[in-house]
Write a protein that holds these residues in place. Structure first.
Motif, mmCIF file in Angstrom:
data_model
loop_
_atom_site.group_PDB
_atom_site.id
_atom_site.type_symbol
_atom_site.label_atom_id
_atom_site.label_comp_id
_atom_site.label_asym_id
_atom_site.label_seq_id
_atom_site.Cartn_x
_atom_site.Cartn_y
_atom_site.Cartn_z
ATOM 1 N N CYS A 92 -2.137 -8.383 -3.206
ATOM 2 C CA CYS A 92 -3.140 -8.851 -2.743
ATOM 3 C C CYS A 92 -4.458 -7.847 -3.357
ATOM 4 N N ALA A 93 -5.169 -8.790 -4.042
ATOM 5 C CA ALA A 93 -6.377 -7.869 -4.893
ATOM 6 C C ALA A 93 -7.659 -7.799 -4.176
ATOM 7 N N CYS A 94 -7.890 -8.852 -3.365
ATOM 8 C CA CYS A 94 -9.119 -8.895 -2.905
ATOM 9 C C CYS A 94 -9.140 -9.605 -1.297
ATOM 10 N N ILE A 95 -10.039 -9.002 -0.388
ATOM 11 C CA ILE A 95 -10.194 -9.658 0.818
ATOM 12 C C ILE A 95 -11.549 -9.511 1.224
ATOM 13 N N GLY A 96 -12.108 -10.678 1.896
ATOM 14 C CA GLY A 96 -13.571 -10.681 2.074
ATOM 15 C C GLY A 96 -13.865 -11.309 3.519
#
Length: 317
Positions: free
Chosen positions: A282-286
């Motif tokens: 999981c490389a990115c959350i926004g």
């Protein structure tokens, strides 16, 4: 809720209570309706009423039937939450990416569970966060928004209050919460960009595995090819994946259905010849901050084993 409205959505952490303050901007609105507009659920209000919380208007305790006027100050004091009975607080290392009075972002390594299980009852993210909350007198149990499988690495989002958990969960249901993954799959994926929309349900005869099945729940995954290469004679494709739904094992099941299982994912048809765990990160959350409405984005670099899988590659295509 917007910063310009001067809602005073400042979360105040005392030793025992989590408190929100608001300034009313219109005349003749019931306290119940006002709090609903601010995203406070009926369930949360019930907890405030019966579990030791408090509703104040201009410093005086009021019921939800109180009529507000413009300029009133509304204070919601949430009851202290009891830690989950089955969750043992432990001291351990947490790679904290971000933390404030409302949210906590952790970068989880591969091999660590998010919550305790039969196979891993201790040493999970939840155990360590419970220990952190206990040591810091945070009046909350552990609320995990984005759970990762044990062998999946990357970002995990937690809420530090049931109300914050509710607000972020609503964002996820309305596709306002973005989650992007980097994965390495077996074989060369032909199309550069496409969407998988296939329903997912439990596989017959298994309590763990899921599969694509027409009576399953709707699931959508966007796929973007990042590169194609060969490693030790094995064809691999690196892909970026964006989740629009959050079904159990969604990415793993969709990629198996596609005919390109994750490298290392032997539960869903992948080989462990190159990697001892599924090649998923999981490389990115926004999302928008539940109190300030600020758009926030968090990134995580690939861990060493996935970097090696990529940088140690041979021929590229």
């Amino acid at each position: 809720m917007t910063p310009s409205s001067q809602v005073m959505s400042e979360a105040i952490m005392t030793e025992k209570k989590f408190t929100l303050e608001f300034i009313v901007e219109q005349d003749k609105i019931l306290l119940r309706e006002f709090l609903h507009e601010k995203g406070i659920s009926k369930r949360t209000l019930t907890a405030v009423k019966y579990e030791g919380g408090l509703l104040l208007v201009n410093g005086s305790e009021q019921t939800v039937r109180h009529m507000l006027k413009e300029g009133d100050s509304v204070t919601v004091q949430f009851p202290q939450e009891e830690p989950s009975a089955g969750l043992v607080p432990e001291t351990g290392n947490l790679a904290i990416v971000y933390e404030d009075e409302a949210i906590l972002i952790i970068d989880k390594p591969p091999g660590q569970g998010t919550i305790p299980s039969r196979d891993q009852p201790n040493g999970t993210v939840a155990n360590f966060v419970a220990g952190k909350f206990e040591a810091e007198h945070v009046p909350s149990t552990v609320h995990i928004l984005t759970r990762l499988d044990t062998d999946t690495s990357g970002l995990v989002c937690l809420a530090k209050n049931r109300h914050i958990h509710h607000l972020l969960s609503e964002q996820m249901q309305k596709i306002g919460f973005e989650r992007s993954y980097i994965a390495f799959v077996e074989g060369y994926v032909k199309k550069d960009a496409f969407t998988i929309e296939q329903p997912i349900g439990r596989k017959d005869g298994s309590i763990i595995e899921r599969t694509v099945r027409q009576d399953g729940q709707y699931a959508r995954t966007d796929v973007q090819v990042l590169g194609r290469f060969e490693r030790d004679g094995v064809q691999l494709t690196s892909v970026s994946l964006k989740l629009h739904t959050g079904r159990t094992h969604q990415i793993r099941v969709h990629l198996q259905w596609l005919g390109h299982p994750l490298a290392g994912d032997d539960l869903y048809g992948g080989s462990r010849g190159l990697l001892g765990r599924q090649a998923l990160h999981c490389a990115c959350i926004g999302f928008r901050h539940p109190l300030t409405n600020e758009l926030m984005t968090f990134m995580s670099e690939l861990p060493a084993d996935l970097k090696q899988l990529k940088t140690g590659s041979g021929q590229s295509k």
